[in-house]
Design a protein around this motif. Structure first.
Motif, PDB file in Angstrom:
ATOM      1  N   VAL A 139      26.302  16.321 -33.365  1.00  0.00           N
ATOM      2  CA  VAL A 139      25.792  17.688 -33.302  1.00  0.00           C
ATOM      3  C   VAL A 139      26.772  18.649 -32.629  1.00  0.00           C
ATOM      4  CG1 VAL A 139      23.366  17.032 -33.452  1.00  0.00           C
ATOM      5  CG2 VAL A 139      24.448  17.227 -31.215  1.00  0.00           C
ATOM      6  N   GLU A 140      27.816  18.127 -32.053  1.00  0.00           N
ATOM      7  CA  GLU A 140      28.846  18.994 -31.466  1.00  0.00           C
ATOM      8  C   GLU A 140      29.854  19.453 -32.521  1.00  0.00           C
ATOM      9  OE1 GLU A 140      28.561  20.039 -28.332  1.00  0.00           O
ATOM     10  OE2 GLU A 140      26.733  18.844 -28.254  1.00  0.00           O
ATOM     11  N   ALA A 141      29.906  18.756 -33.654  1.00  0.00           N
ATOM     12  CA  ALA A 141      30.891  19.069 -34.699  1.00  0.00           C
ATOM     13  C   ALA A 141      30.175  19.540 -35.963  1.00  0.00           C
ATOM     14  CB  ALA A 141      31.737  17.829 -34.992  1.00  0.00           C
ATOM     15  N   PHE A 142      29.779  20.807 -35.972  1.00  0.00           N
ATOM     16  CA  PHE A 142      29.125  21.351 -37.157  1.00  0.00           C
ATOM     17  C   PHE A 142      30.180  21.710 -38.200  1.00  0.00           C
ATOM     18  CE2 PHE A 142      29.563  24.647 -33.938  1.00  0.00           C
ATOM     19  CZ  PHE A 142      30.271  25.635 -34.604  1.00  0.00           C
TER      20      PHE A 142
ATOM     21  N   LYS B 164      17.447  11.048 -37.945  1.00  0.00           N
ATOM     22  CA  LYS B 164      17.525  11.302 -36.506  1.00  0.00           C
ATOM     23  C   LYS B 164      18.775  12.116 -36.222  1.00  0.00           C
ATOM     24  CE  LYS B 164      15.098   7.192 -34.959  1.00  0.00           C
ATOM     25  NZ  LYS B 164      15.168   5.981 -34.152  1.00  0.00           N
ATOM     26  N   ALA B 165      18.624  13.184 -35.465  1.00  0.00           N
ATOM     27  CA  ALA B 165      19.778  14.013 -35.103  1.00  0.00           C
ATOM     28  C   ALA B 165      20.752  13.245 -34.219  1.00  0.00           C
ATOM     29  CB  ALA B 165      19.307  15.282 -34.400  1.00  0.00           C
ATOM     30  N   ALA B 166      20.269  12.237 -33.502  1.00  0.00           N
ATOM     31  CA  ALA B 166      21.149  11.428 -32.653  1.00  0.00           C
ATOM     32  C   ALA B 166      22.186  10.675 -33.483  1.00  0.00           C
ATOM     33  CB  ALA B 166      20.322  10.443 -31.831  1.00  0.00           C
ATOM     34  N   ASP B 167      21.937  10.487 -34.778  1.00  0.00           N
ATOM     35  CA  ASP B 167      22.892   9.814 -35.661  1.00  0.00           C
ATOM     36  C   ASP B 167      24.007  10.744 -36.136  1.00  0.00           C
ATOM     37  OD1 ASP B 167      21.286   7.577 -35.410  1.00  0.00           O
ATOM     38  OD2 ASP B 167      20.263   7.882 -37.319  1.00  0.00           O
ATOM     39  N   TRP B 168      23.861  12.059 -35.889  1.00  0.00           N
ATOM     40  CA  TRP B 168      24.878  13.020 -36.294  1.00  0.00           C
ATOM     41  C   TRP B 168      25.759  13.334 -35.094  1.00  0.00           C
ATOM     42  CZ3 TRP B 168      21.084  17.493 -37.792  1.00  0.00           C
ATOM     43  CH2 TRP B 168      20.112  17.023 -38.674  1.00  0.00           C
TER      44      TRP B 168
ATOM     45  N   ALA C 110      17.239  33.968 -38.901  1.00  0.00           N
ATOM     46  CA  ALA C 110      17.927  33.427 -37.723  1.00  0.00           C
ATOM     47  C   ALA C 110      19.374  33.866 -37.819  1.00  0.00           C
ATOM     48  CB  ALA C 110      17.826  31.911 -37.671  1.00  0.00           C
ATOM     49  N   ARG C 111      19.857  34.515 -36.800  1.00  0.00           N
ATOM     50  CA  ARG C 111      21.224  35.049 -36.832  1.00  0.00           C
ATOM     51  C   ARG C 111      22.278  33.951 -36.736  1.00  0.00           C
ATOM     52  NH1 ARG C 111      20.114  40.038 -37.245  1.00  0.00           N
ATOM     53  NH2 ARG C 111      18.675  41.182 -35.965  1.00  0.00           N
ATOM     54  N   GLU C 112      21.885  32.803 -36.171  1.00  0.00           N
ATOM     55  CA  GLU C 112      22.883  31.733 -36.036  1.00  0.00           C
ATOM     56  C   GLU C 112      22.231  30.356 -36.160  1.00  0.00           C
ATOM     57  OE1 GLU C 112      26.443  31.777 -33.209  1.00  0.00           O
ATOM     58  OE2 GLU C 112      24.990  30.462 -32.211  1.00  0.00           O
ATOM     59  N   VAL C 113      22.648  29.629 -37.187  1.00  0.00           N
ATOM     60  CA  VAL C 113      22.274  28.227 -37.362  1.00  0.00           C
ATOM     61  C   VAL C 113      23.554  27.445 -37.622  1.00  0.00           C
ATOM     62  CG1 VAL C 113      19.945  28.675 -38.226  1.00  0.00           C
ATOM     63  CG2 VAL C 113      21.824  28.436 -39.842  1.00  0.00           C
ATOM     64  N   MET C 114      23.506  26.165 -37.347  1.00  0.00           N
ATOM     65  CA  MET C 114      24.643  25.297 -37.604  1.00  0.00           C
ATOM     66  C   MET C 114      24.266  24.302 -38.696  1.00  0.00           C
ATOM     67  SD  MET C 114      24.824  26.613 -34.448  1.00  0.00           S
ATOM     68  CE  MET C 114      23.668  25.673 -33.503  1.00  0.00           C
ATOM     69  N   VAL C 115      25.245  23.973 -39.534  1.00  0.00           N
ATOM     70  CA  VAL C 115      25.035  22.995 -40.604  1.00  0.00           C
ATOM     71  C   VAL C 115      25.912  21.787 -40.294  1.00  0.00           C
ATOM     72  CG1 VAL C 115      25.324  22.533 -43.069  1.00  0.00           C
ATOM     73  CG2 VAL C 115      24.457  24.752 -42.304  1.00  0.00           C
ATOM     74  N   TYR C 116      25.334  20.598 -40.505  1.00  0.00           N
ATOM     75  CA  TYR C 116      25.995  19.345 -40.157  1.00  0.00           C
ATOM     76  C   TYR C 116      26.073  18.426 -41.363  1.00  0.00           C
ATOM     77  CZ  TYR C 116      24.645  20.997 -35.546  1.00  0.00           C
ATOM     78  OH  TYR C 116      24.480  21.758 -34.428  1.00  0.00           O
ATOM     79  N   GLN C 117      27.088  17.577 -41.327  1.00  0.00           N
ATOM     80  CA  GLN C 117      27.173  16.498 -42.306  1.00  0.00           C
ATOM     81  C   GLN C 117      26.202  15.426 -41.840  1.00  0.00           C
ATOM     82  OE1 GLN C 117      31.104  15.006 -42.805  1.00  0.00           O
ATOM     83  NE2 GLN C 117      30.525  13.654 -44.484  1.00  0.00           N
ATOM     84  N   VAL C 118      25.376  14.943 -42.755  1.00  0.00           N
ATOM     85  CA  VAL C 118      24.343  13.961 -42.417  1.00  0.00           C
ATOM     86  C   VAL C 118      24.730  12.613 -43.005  1.00  0.00           C
ATOM     87  CG1 VAL C 118      21.907  13.371 -42.721  1.00  0.00           C
ATOM     88  CG2 VAL C 118      22.563  15.736 -42.372  1.00  0.00           C
ATOM     89  N   PRO C 119      24.756  11.556 -42.172  1.00  0.00           N
ATOM     90  CA  PRO C 119      25.025  10.230 -42.730  1.00  0.00           C
ATOM     91  C   PRO C 119      23.838   9.774 -43.579  1.00  0.00           C
ATOM     92  CG  PRO C 119      24.512  10.065 -40.390  1.00  0.00           C
ATOM     93  CD  PRO C 119      24.573  11.531 -40.723  1.00  0.00           C
ATOM     94  N   PRO C 120      24.043   8.848 -44.479  1.00  0.00           N
ATOM     95  CA  PRO C 120      22.928   8.351 -45.301  1.00  0.00           C
ATOM     96  C   PRO C 120      21.803   7.826 -44.413  1.00  0.00           C
ATOM     97  CG  PRO C 120      25.019   7.493 -46.109  1.00  0.00           C
ATOM     98  CD  PRO C 120      25.311   8.192 -44.818  1.00  0.00           C
TER      99      PRO C 120
END
Length: 187
Positions: A39-42, A33-37, A15-25
């Protein structure tokens, strides 16, 4: 020679482009759930390569221009290191293990659902030592000689056959032909 240097690497997915996020506990045992992150601030954006190296797989998050490694997930069985989120098909949680056994959980997201689907299919390593399970033989649903079946359709009445004497009676039924003569007998 170094045994690891002799291993063949096969690219299973890119995949040429993926985003990595900080995940809360995690707040429940059900999953992430991605709704808990947010997702606009990778925290990082780059390339993902999934490689099969011998008996294991490696997910490598790399800078697309320099190839510098951001993070790597190595596994033989993916279920403990790669977990889809509960509320989206585009996001996953990766368990990254560092030196000394330290673990970090990071979110990973794809811009397109199609890429996420392809990733989900690609990150399961093939195992040549495991024989393929034979397919079950097809079931024979044909009727054998003398077998019959009846279908009841709700809301429809069964029609009674008309009398054999033609349709001229007072029954008002449909016209029906008499049954054919027995074999060997002519009309």
């Amino acid at each position: 020679m170094d045994r690891l240097a002799d291993e063949i690497e096969s690219v299973l997915f890119l995949a040429r482009e993926v985003m990595v996020y900080q995940v809360p506990p995690r707040t429940s045992t059900a999953g992430y759930k991605a709704a808990d992150w947010n997702v606009e601030a990778f925290v990082w954006k780059g390339r993902l390569r999934v490689l099969e190296v011998g008996e294991r797989c490696e997910l490598r998050l790399e800078d697309p221009t320099t190839g510098e490694l951001f993070a790597q997930v190595t596994y033989v069985t993916p279920w403990t290191q790669v977990e889809p989120v509960l509320d989206s098909s585009r996001y996953f949680v990766l368990r990254v293990e560092g030196e000394g056994g330290k673990r970090a959980y990071v979110g990973m997201g794809f811009a397109e659902r199609g890429e996420a689907f392809d990733f989900q299919r690609s990150h399961i390593p093939t195992n040549p030592s495991e024989p393929a399970k034979p397919a079950a033989p097809p079931k024979d649903y044909s009727l054998k000689e003398g077998q019959t079946f009846k279908i009841n359709i709700p809301g429809r009445e069964a029609k009674k056959p008309a009398s054999a004497g033609g349709g001229s009676g007072s029954g008002g039924g449909l016209f029906a032909l008499p049954p054919p003569p027995p074999p060997g007998r002519k009309r």
